[in-house]
Design a protein around this motif. Structure first.
Motif, PDB file in Angstrom:
ATOM      1  N   GLU A 151      12.899  -2.001  -4.909  1.00  0.00           N
ATOM      2  CA  GLU A 151      14.343  -1.787  -5.243  1.00  0.00           C
ATOM      3  C   GLU A 151      14.553  -3.295  -4.080  1.00  0.00           C
ATOM      4  OE1 GLU A 151      16.084   1.462  -4.717  1.00  0.00           O
ATOM      5  OE2 GLU A 151      16.306   1.627  -6.495  1.00  0.00           O
ATOM      6  N   ARG A 152      13.761  -2.851  -2.635  1.00  0.00           N
ATOM      7  CA  ARG A 152      14.175  -4.129  -1.477  1.00  0.00           C
ATOM      8  C   ARG A 152      13.326  -5.702  -1.878  1.00  0.00           C
ATOM      9  NH1 ARG A 152      12.887  -2.086   1.908  1.00  0.00           N
ATOM     10  NH2 ARG A 152      11.076  -2.439   2.664  1.00  0.00           N
ATOM     11  N   PRO A 178       7.358   9.262  -1.461  1.00  0.00           N
ATOM     12  CA  PRO A 178       7.834   8.368  -2.479  1.00  0.00           C
ATOM     13  C   PRO A 178       9.720   8.086  -2.567  1.00  0.00           C
ATOM     14  CG  PRO A 178       7.621  10.937  -2.843  1.00  0.00           C
ATOM     15  CD  PRO A 178       7.698  10.837  -1.756  1.00  0.00           C
ATOM     16  N   ALA A 179      10.372   8.074  -2.178  1.00  0.00           N
ATOM     17  CA  ALA A 179      12.062   7.752  -1.524  1.00  0.00           C
ATOM     18  C   ALA A 179      11.620   5.910  -0.693  1.00  0.00           C
ATOM     19  CB  ALA A 179      12.633   8.194  -1.090  1.00  0.00           C
ATOM     20  N   ASP A 180      10.710   5.853   0.499  1.00  0.00           N
ATOM     21  CA  ASP A 180      10.078   4.778   0.655  1.00  0.00           C
ATOM     22  C   ASP A 180       9.792   4.246  -0.183  1.00  0.00           C
ATOM     23  OD1 ASP A 180      10.489   6.079   3.255  1.00  0.00           O
ATOM     24  OD2 ASP A 180       8.911   6.371   3.356  1.00  0.00           O
ATOM     25  N   ALA A 181       8.723   4.554  -1.000  1.00  0.00           N
ATOM     26  CA  ALA A 181       8.051   2.808  -2.301  1.00  0.00           C
ATOM     27  C   ALA A 181       8.877   2.589  -3.086  1.00  0.00           C
ATOM     28  CB  ALA A 181       6.939   3.686  -2.812  1.00  0.00           C
ATOM     29  N   LEU A 182       9.765   3.463  -3.656  1.00  0.00           N
ATOM     30  CA  LEU A 182      10.934   3.755  -4.562  1.00  0.00           C
ATOM     31  C   LEU A 182      12.054   1.746  -3.529  1.00  0.00           C
ATOM     32  CD1 LEU A 182      12.411   3.653  -7.056  1.00  0.00           C
ATOM     33  CD2 LEU A 182      13.548   5.492  -6.108  1.00  0.00           C
ATOM     34  N   ASN A 205       0.628  -1.154  -0.028  1.00  0.00           N
ATOM     35  CA  ASN A 205       0.115   0.500   0.092  1.00  0.00           C
ATOM     36  C   ASN A 205       0.666   1.180  -0.514  1.00  0.00           C
ATOM     37  OD1 ASN A 205      -2.287  -1.651   0.456  1.00  0.00           O
ATOM     38  ND2 ASN A 205      -3.231  -0.648   2.124  1.00  0.00           N
ATOM     39  N   THR A 206       1.856   1.564   0.490  1.00  0.00           N
ATOM     40  CA  THR A 206       3.099   2.650  -0.227  1.00  0.00           C
ATOM     41  C   THR A 206       3.113   3.009  -1.184  1.00  0.00           C
ATOM     42  OG1 THR A 206       3.817   2.156   2.430  1.00  0.00           O
ATOM     43  CG2 THR A 206       5.322   2.881   0.908  1.00  0.00           C
ATOM     44  N   VAL A 207       3.532   1.713  -1.491  1.00  0.00           N
ATOM     45  CA  VAL A 207       3.312   1.564  -3.085  1.00  0.00           C
ATOM     46  C   VAL A 207       2.674   2.174  -3.926  1.00  0.00           C
ATOM     47  CG1 VAL A 207       4.583   0.593  -5.330  1.00  0.00           C
ATOM     48  CG2 VAL A 207       5.233   0.167  -2.887  1.00  0.00           C
ATOM     49  N   ARG A 208       1.609   1.919  -3.670  1.00  0.00           N
ATOM     50  CA  ARG A 208       0.293   2.292  -4.484  1.00  0.00           C
ATOM     51  C   ARG A 208      -0.378   3.264  -4.007  1.00  0.00           C
ATOM     52  NH1 ARG A 208      -3.115  -3.262  -2.074  1.00  0.00           N
ATOM     53  NH2 ARG A 208      -2.698  -4.887  -4.454  1.00  0.00           N
ATOM     54  N   ARG A 209      -0.056   4.054  -2.281  1.00  0.00           N
ATOM     55  CA  ARG A 209      -0.505   5.121  -2.679  1.00  0.00           C
ATOM     56  C   ARG A 209       0.273   6.347  -3.075  1.00  0.00           C
ATOM     57  NH1 ARG A 209      -0.178   3.859   2.581  1.00  0.00           N
ATOM     58  NH2 ARG A 209       1.727   4.443   2.548  1.00  0.00           N
ATOM     59  N   HIS A 210       1.925   6.280  -3.817  1.00  0.00           N
ATOM     60  CA  HIS A 210       3.033   7.035  -4.682  1.00  0.00           C
ATOM     61  C   HIS A 210       2.810   7.101  -5.472  1.00  0.00           C
ATOM     62  CE1 HIS A 210       4.337   8.782  -0.464  1.00  0.00           C
ATOM     63  NE2 HIS A 210       4.032   8.111  -0.359  1.00  0.00           N
ATOM     64  N   LEU A 266       8.253   8.860  -8.668  1.00  0.00           N
ATOM     65  CA  LEU A 266       9.062   8.782  -7.556  1.00  0.00           C
ATOM     66  C   LEU A 266      10.398   9.560  -6.937  1.00  0.00           C
ATOM     67  CD1 LEU A 266       8.172   5.171  -6.926  1.00  0.00           C
ATOM     68  CD2 LEU A 266       6.881   7.109  -6.309  1.00  0.00           C
ATOM     69  N   GLU A 267      11.058   9.638  -8.094  1.00  0.00           N
ATOM     70  CA  GLU A 267      12.206  10.294  -7.893  1.00  0.00           C
ATOM     71  C   GLU A 267      12.368  11.780  -7.801  1.00  0.00           C
ATOM     72  OE1 GLU A 267      15.838   7.056  -9.225  1.00  0.00           O
ATOM     73  OE2 GLU A 267      15.266   9.048 -10.434  1.00  0.00           O
TER      74      GLU A 267
END
Length: 427
Positions: free
Chosen positions: A221-222, A213-217, A162-167, A235-236
């Protein structure tokens, strides 16, 4: 009898978190201006029906309008009694489709003209992230669908998904509320997320976002997910989502109306009324579904060693499945098959696991259950639990064992419900 009893507990748990028992007492007073209802999730249609009935019964002259979106097949339970003032749309879940995009776009359009005297009631429940999915400029729906699929298949926890979805959204992470301001926004939620953080339910369309956005990126990557160029640029380069301290949110309020703990409590009360001792293992358990099954099998066997009377273990939360093969099944049957395998047919232990929305993953079942004697029956049928588990095919295993639970959509969603009944060992 044991399996029928477990089914009755699951039914009691689901009834306790259905919208028809939650909303009527929550009605706000009509504002000076308009009242507009928006919403998304597997429970959105049932929430809208219940809200509208209560509104018309208590303040029928007050204006009310709006639209909500739910999953295909999760519309009003009684087709002959649909909403009169709130439009109900249907879209795809867990993968968004064109109607998911249309629903999100229409919601933004209807709230944009609202003023300070108007009120927005947002009805939010699990599943809303996919059901209202509007990519920001520069990102196409195919990229969003591919990333969503990759996150689901890699076993990422729902908080990260959901963090990725939000951003990667033009409506989530508080953006729907920002579009509605200066109208006041009142958000009612049925929580399907471990910990019941309101900002995570359906990716928080009306609540401010503390992530970046950095959290989503970093999440993408992880997990080694391929990131399209447009997504990376977005995101950047993108600024933060609306923050909690944003003045526009100061008049807004939110309330969680139902959560996993409410379903478990209903089951506990029903079990204790039958004279069964209950141990609560937690309403927010996460992790790999099969691993939780292994862990709870060990716990059940330890408990049986000491038990002098029947004991029930209850738990909720939202596990995940790392897809290694192309079998069928959701996280609840995968958990249950892990439990089944690890118990190795020990006598006196029965279990059930369902998703409270009535759909486990993308199949037609809510979950499954098994009796203590089912290991011997599986062997007679040539069913090897380890082999089915290795190819993520728990649905087929329990289908052949005739132990699937099929309820159809329940029109609520507080995620996983798991129950293990342990009978004392006989001398």
């Amino acid at each position: 009898m044991a399996l029928q009893w477990l089914r009755s507990l699951a039914d009691a748990a689901v009834r306790a978190v259905h919208p028809d028992s939650l909303l009527p007492g929550e009605l706000p007073s009509p504002p000076a201006g308009r009242t507009l209802v928006v919403g998304a999730g597997k429970a959105a249609a049932a929430m809208a029906v219940t809200l509208e009935r209560a509104w018309l019964a208590h303040q029928p002259e007050a204006p009310l309008a709006g639209l909500v979106v739910t999953r295909y097949g999760h519309g009003p339970e009684d087709p002959g009694a649909p909403c009169e003032r709130i439009e109900v749309l249907e879209a795809s879940h867990p993968m968004p489709d064109g109607l998911s995009e249309e629903a999100a776009r229409r919601m933004l359009e209807v709230v944009e003209p609202l003023g300070e005297d108007d009120l927005v009631i947002a009805l939010v429940s699990g599943g809303g992230s996919a059901l209202m999915s509007l990519p920001p400029p520069g990102i196409g729906m195919p990229d969003k669908q591919a990333l969503n699929q990759a996150l689901l298949r890699c076993g990422a926890p729902i908080r990260e998904i959901n963090t990725v979805r939000r951003h990667l959204s033009a409506i989530k992470g508080g953006r729907l509320a920002a579009a509605a301001h200066p109208a006041r926004v009142l958000t009612w939620l049925i929580s399907d997320v471990p910990g019941d953080d309101p900002t995570l339910v359906a990716s928080g369309p009306t609540l401010p976002d503390a992530s970046s956005p950095a959290d989503a990126l970093a999440i993408l990557e992880r997990h080694g997910i391929e990131i399209p160029d447009g997504v990376r640029r977005h995101l950047e380069a993108t600024g933060e989502a609306p923050a909690p301290e944003d003045p526009g949110f100061q008049r807004d309020r939110s309330r969680v109306l139902a959560r996993a703990s409410d379903a478990l409590e209903a089951a506990r009360l029903a079990a204790e009324a039958s004279g069964i001792e209950v141990r609560m293992l937690g309403d927010d358990l996460e992790g790999e579904a099969r691993d939780l099954g292994y862990d709870q099998a060990r716990l059940a066997l330890d408990c049986q060693q000491e038990a002098t009377r029947p004991l029930l273990l209850l738990s909720g939360g939202e596990t995940s499945v790392t897809v290694r093969w192309s079998g069928r099944g959701g996280r609840n049957v995968e958990y249950l098959l892990g439990l089944f395998e690890a118990l190795e047919g020990k006598a006196g232990i029965h279990a059930l696991a369902i998703d409270t929305d009535g759909i486990d993953g993308s199949e037609d079942n809510a979950g499954a259950l098994f009796a203590a004697g089912d290991r011997a029956r599986a062997e007679r049928l040539g069913l090897d639990p380890a082999a089915f588990l290795s190819r993520n095919d728990a649905y087929t295993f329990f289908q052949r064992l005739d132990r699937l639970i099929v309820t159809g959509p329940t029109r609520t969603n507080v995620n996983d419900f798991r129950a293990i009944l342990i009978l004392p060992r006989t001398p």
